[in-house]
Write a protein that holds these residues in place. Structure first.
Motif, PDB file in Angstrom:
ATOM      1  N   HIS A  34       0.819  -1.214   0.000  1.00  0.00           N
ATOM      2  CA  HIS A  34       0.000   0.000   0.000  1.00  0.00           C
ATOM      3  C   HIS A  34       0.854   1.265   0.000  1.00  0.00           C
ATOM      4  O   HIS A  34       0.584   2.210   0.748  1.00  0.00           O
ATOM      5  N   GLY A  35       1.896   1.284  -0.812  1.00  0.00           N
ATOM      6  CA  GLY A  35       2.677   2.501  -1.001  1.00  0.00           C
ATOM      7  C   GLY A  35       3.745   2.763   0.054  1.00  0.00           C
ATOM      8  O   GLY A  35       4.478   3.741  -0.045  1.00  0.00           O
ATOM      9  N   ARG A  36       3.838   1.884   1.052  1.00  0.00           N
ATOM     10  CA  ARG A  36       4.855   2.088   2.103  1.00  0.00           C
ATOM     11  C   ARG A  36       5.857   0.947   2.098  1.00  0.00           C
ATOM     12  O   ARG A  36       5.525  -0.163   1.694  1.00  0.00           O
ATOM     13  N   VAL A  37       7.053   1.241   2.588  1.00  0.00           N
ATOM     14  CA  VAL A  37       8.017   0.161   2.817  1.00  0.00           C
ATOM     15  C   VAL A  37       7.646  -0.496   4.138  1.00  0.00           C
ATOM     16  O   VAL A  37       7.638   0.148   5.183  1.00  0.00           O
ATOM     17  N   THR A  38       7.305  -1.790   4.065  1.00  0.00           N
ATOM     18  CA  THR A  38       6.881  -2.476   5.299  1.00  0.00           C
ATOM     19  C   THR A  38       7.976  -3.387   5.834  1.00  0.00           C
ATOM     20  O   THR A  38       7.837  -3.945   6.912  1.00  0.00           O
ATOM     21  N   GLY A  39       9.037  -3.547   5.094  1.00  0.00           N
ATOM     22  CA  GLY A  39      10.125  -4.370   5.619  1.00  0.00           C
ATOM     23  C   GLY A  39      11.338  -4.307   4.727  1.00  0.00           C
ATOM     24  O   GLY A  39      11.219  -4.088   3.521  1.00  0.00           O
ATOM     25  N   GLU A  40      12.488  -4.455   5.354  1.00  0.00           N
ATOM     26  CA  GLU A  40      13.734  -4.469   4.612  1.00  0.00           C
ATOM     27  C   GLU A  40      14.569  -5.558   5.246  1.00  0.00           C
ATOM     28  O   GLU A  40      14.727  -5.575   6.474  1.00  0.00           O
ATOM     29  N   ARG A  41      15.047  -6.503   4.447  1.00  0.00           N
ATOM     30  CA  ARG A  41      15.798  -7.626   5.010  1.00  0.00           C
ATOM     31  C   ARG A  41      17.028  -7.919   4.174  1.00  0.00           C
ATOM     32  O   ARG A  41      16.964  -7.890   2.937  1.00  0.00           O
ATOM     33  N   ARG A  42      18.135  -8.219   4.831  1.00  0.00           N
ATOM     34  CA  ARG A  42      19.272  -8.826   4.138  1.00  0.00           C
ATOM     35  C   ARG A  42      18.864 -10.257   3.828  1.00  0.00           C
ATOM     36  O   ARG A  42      18.402 -10.964   4.717  1.00  0.00           O
ATOM     37  N   LEU A  43      19.037 -10.692   2.597  1.00  0.00           N
ATOM     38  CA  LEU A  43      18.502 -12.004   2.248  1.00  0.00           C
ATOM     39  C   LEU A  43      19.380 -13.140   2.757  1.00  0.00           C
ATOM     40  O   LEU A  43      18.927 -14.269   2.863  1.00  0.00           O
ATOM     41  N   GLY A  44      20.609 -12.815   3.116  1.00  0.00           N
ATOM     42  CA  GLY A  44      21.486 -13.827   3.699  1.00  0.00           C
ATOM     43  C   GLY A  44      20.946 -14.379   5.011  1.00  0.00           C
ATOM     44  O   GLY A  44      21.196 -15.526   5.364  1.00  0.00           O
ATOM     45  N   ASN A  45      20.178 -13.558   5.749  1.00  0.00           N
ATOM     46  CA  ASN A  45      19.631 -14.067   7.011  1.00  0.00           C
ATOM     47  C   ASN A  45      18.132 -13.828   7.138  1.00  0.00           C
ATOM     48  O   ASN A  45      17.638 -13.413   8.171  1.00  0.00           O
ATOM     49  N   ALA A  46      17.411 -14.103   6.031  1.00  0.00           N
ATOM     50  CA  ALA A  46      15.945 -14.044   6.072  1.00  0.00           C
ATOM     51  C   ALA A  46      15.417 -15.352   5.471  1.00  0.00           C
ATOM     52  O   ALA A  46      16.131 -16.058   4.777  1.00  0.00           O
ATOM     53  N   THR A  47      14.158 -15.659   5.755  1.00  0.00           N
ATOM     54  CA  THR A  47      13.559 -16.844   5.138  1.00  0.00           C
ATOM     55  C   THR A  47      12.507 -16.400   4.122  1.00  0.00           C
ATOM     56  O   THR A  47      11.974 -15.283   4.215  1.00  0.00           O
ATOM     57  N   ALA A  48      12.234 -17.294   3.179  1.00  0.00           N
ATOM     58  CA  ALA A  48      11.215 -16.991   2.166  1.00  0.00           C
ATOM     59  C   ALA A  48       9.862 -16.766   2.841  1.00  0.00           C
ATOM     60  O   ALA A  48       9.099 -15.879   2.435  1.00  0.00           O
ATOM     61  N   GLU A  49       9.572 -17.537   3.903  1.00  0.00           N
ATOM     62  CA  GLU A  49       8.281 -17.398   4.603  1.00  0.00           C
ATOM     63  C   GLU A  49       8.139 -15.985   5.171  1.00  0.00           C
ATOM     64  O   GLU A  49       7.069 -15.373   5.109  1.00  0.00           O
ATOM     65  N   GLU A  50       9.247 -15.494   5.724  1.00  0.00           N
ATOM     66  CA  GLU A  50       9.236 -14.165   6.323  1.00  0.00           C
ATOM     67  C   GLU A  50       8.957 -13.095   5.251  1.00  0.00           C
ATOM     68  O   GLU A  50       8.156 -12.176   5.458  1.00  0.00           O
ATOM     69  N   ILE A  51       9.611 -13.246   4.098  1.00  0.00           N
ATOM     70  CA  ILE A  51       9.416 -12.263   3.024  1.00  0.00           C
ATOM     71  C   ILE A  51       7.977 -12.325   2.522  1.00  0.00           C
ATOM     72  O   ILE A  51       7.319 -11.289   2.331  1.00  0.00           O
ATOM     73  N   VAL A  52       7.463 -13.531   2.328  1.00  0.00           N
ATOM     74  CA  VAL A  52       6.078 -13.675   1.865  1.00  0.00           C
ATOM     75  C   VAL A  52       5.114 -13.056   2.882  1.00  0.00           C
ATOM     76  O   VAL A  52       4.167 -12.362   2.514  1.00  0.00           O
ATOM     77  N   ALA A  53       5.387 -13.261   4.151  1.00  0.00           N
ATOM     78  CA  ALA A  53       4.511 -12.702   5.194  1.00  0.00           C
ATOM     79  C   ALA A  53       4.543 -11.175   5.192  1.00  0.00           C
ATOM     80  O   ALA A  53       3.533 -10.523   5.456  1.00  0.00           O
ATOM     81  N   LEU A  54       5.711 -10.611   4.845  1.00  0.00           N
ATOM     82  CA  LEU A  54       5.784  -9.144   4.732  1.00  0.00           C
ATOM     83  C   LEU A  54       4.972  -8.666   3.533  1.00  0.00           C
ATOM     84  O   LEU A  54       4.302  -7.629   3.590  1.00  0.00           O
ATOM     85  N   ILE A  55       5.033  -9.446   2.441  1.00  0.00           N
ATOM     86  CA  ILE A  55       4.308  -9.050   1.225  1.00  0.00           C
ATOM     87  C   ILE A  55       2.805  -9.086   1.475  1.00  0.00           C
ATOM     88  O   ILE A  55       2.065  -8.176   1.091  1.00  0.00           O
ATOM     89  N   THR A  56       2.340 -10.131   2.146  1.00  0.00           N
ATOM     90  CA  THR A  56       0.894 -10.276   2.353  1.00  0.00           C
ATOM     91  C   THR A  56       0.382  -9.427   3.512  1.00  0.00           C
ATOM     92  O   THR A  56      -0.823  -9.267   3.665  1.00  0.00           O
ATOM     93  N   GLY A  57       1.301  -8.915   4.332  1.00  0.00           N
ATOM     94  CA  GLY A  57       0.865  -8.092   5.454  1.00  0.00           C
ATOM     95  C   GLY A  57       0.639  -8.895   6.730  1.00  0.00           C
ATOM     96  O   GLY A  57       0.251  -8.341   7.752  1.00  0.00           O
ATOM     97  N   GLU A  58       0.908 -10.209   6.674  1.00  0.00           N
ATOM     98  CA  GLU A  58       0.744 -11.020   7.892  1.00  0.00           C
ATOM     99  C   GLU A  58       1.816 -10.682   8.923  1.00  0.00           C
ATOM    100  O   GLU A  58       1.647 -10.876  10.107  1.00  0.00           O
ATOM    101  N   LEU A  59       2.956 -10.203   8.398  1.00  0.00           N
ATOM    102  CA  LEU A  59       4.038  -9.808   9.296  1.00  0.00           C
ATOM    103  C   LEU A  59       4.261  -8.322   9.137  1.00  0.00           C
ATOM    104  O   LEU A  59       4.541  -7.855   8.032  1.00  0.00           O
ATOM    105  N   ALA A  60       4.094  -7.582  10.197  1.00  0.00           N
ATOM    106  CA  ALA A  60       4.350  -6.149  10.122  1.00  0.00           C
ATOM    107  C   ALA A  60       5.848  -5.921  10.260  1.00  0.00           C
ATOM    108  O   ALA A  60       6.558  -6.782  10.771  1.00  0.00           O
ATOM    109  N   ALA A  61       6.317  -4.786   9.754  1.00  0.00           N
ATOM    110  CA  ALA A  61       7.758  -4.499   9.786  1.00  0.00           C
ATOM    111  C   ALA A  61       8.259  -4.547  11.209  1.00  0.00           C
ATOM    112  O   ALA A  61       9.343  -4.960  11.498  1.00  0.00           O
TER     113      ALA A  61
END
Ligand code: ATP
Ligand code: MG
Length: 250
Positions: free
Chosen positions: A223-250
């Motif tokens: 919705h026009g805002r940056v809701t999360g920023e992650r180094r991909l070396g220490n993030a999981t795909a689930e976490e990124i997907v959850a940020l995209i869908t809004g299930e995980l807030a920044a």
């Protein structure tokens, strides 16, 4: 990653189209030799952000800082002059001339023959072939007109040309959307090589696996805002997907 100055800082950028707030206070930075994946659901504001960075239109508020200098882009030509290239599949090459001519468009080399300036075709061909080799791209015949090349090959030529002429930042808006499996793999490899040349890359993708494959960092928009920023070396795909869908807030 690079510890020096970022090539680009986006500072508090907002954009509205009438009542639609497409971007709301977006800030992030990208360094030379860094690949940033821009992720987010449809309508999140990704393309709008890329268009602001490429000079297609200005922000309603906020600032772009290139190489430490706050800059107002009046047009795509202004962004190009700073070394910013946007690659849309098929769009910017001339289809009816060959790879060499596309490579040297507006920068043709000449040599003197009997005191007369003529185009240095062998020289331009050799330089084009070398530049393509340097980035691991193979075009079967650089004298084939570009209209007969595949979408992935055209993208590769465009990126090689950009790196060859000293580009600083490449913007890719869903570059693999129309590509097959093999060409997508080549495209991902090419981004890796561009990065190795010290060029900064911002790539929009809906494919989280592609982001992990090629990017150092992910910036997730919603919705026009940056809701999360992650180094991909220490993030999981689930976490990124959850940020995209809004299930995980920044
Ligand atoms: N020129 C425009 N005029 C009016 N509204 C616009 C314009 N460009 C974008 N928008 C709106 O701004 C919002 C963000 O659009 P944008 O194209 O940036 O999304 P996106 O993240 O690239 O989505 P997608 O993944 O579907 O490509 C959307 O609500 C869109 O309708
Ligand atoms: Mg888009």
């Amino acid at each position: 990653m690079s510890t020096g100055q970022p090539y680009l800082r986006v500072e508090h950028v907002s954009k509205h189209f009438g009542a639609v707030q497409a971007l709301d206070d977006v800030s992030f930075e990208v360094h030379p030799g860094e690949v940033v994946a821009l992720l987010g659901d449809n309508g999140a504001g990704k393309s709008t952000l890329i268009k602001i960075i490429s000079g297609t239109f200005g922000p309603s508020a906020g600032t772009l800082v290139f190489d430490g200098r706050p800059t107002r882009l009046e047009s795509p030509a202004d962004a190009k002059a700073l070394g910013v290239e946007t690659v849309y599949q098929d769009l910017s090459l001339c289809p009816n001339v060959d790879t060499v001519a596309n490579f040297f468009m507006g920068r043709e080399k000449t040599r003197k023959v009997l005191g007369v300036n003529v185009l240095d075709e062998p020289g331009m061909q050799a330089e084009t072939e070398q530049a393509l080799r340097d980035l691991g791209t193979h075009i079967p015949d650089v004298r084939t007109t570009v209209e007969h090349l595949s979408g992935g090959q055209r993208q590769a030529i465009e990126l090689c040309r950009f790196v060859h002429w000293g580009g600083k930042l490449v913007l890719l808006d869903e570059p693999f959307a129309a590509l097959g499996v093999e060409q997508t793999r080549r495209g991902l490899e090419m981004i890796q090589r561009i990065k190795e040349q010290g060029v900064a890359v911002i790539v929009i993708t809906h494919n989280v696996l592609h982001a992990f494959h090629v990017a150092d960092r992910a910036i997730v928009m919603r919705h026009g805002r940056v809701t999360g920023e992650r180094r991909l070396g220490n993030a999981t795909a689930e976490e990124i997907v959850a940020l995209i869908t809004g299930e995980l807030a920044a």
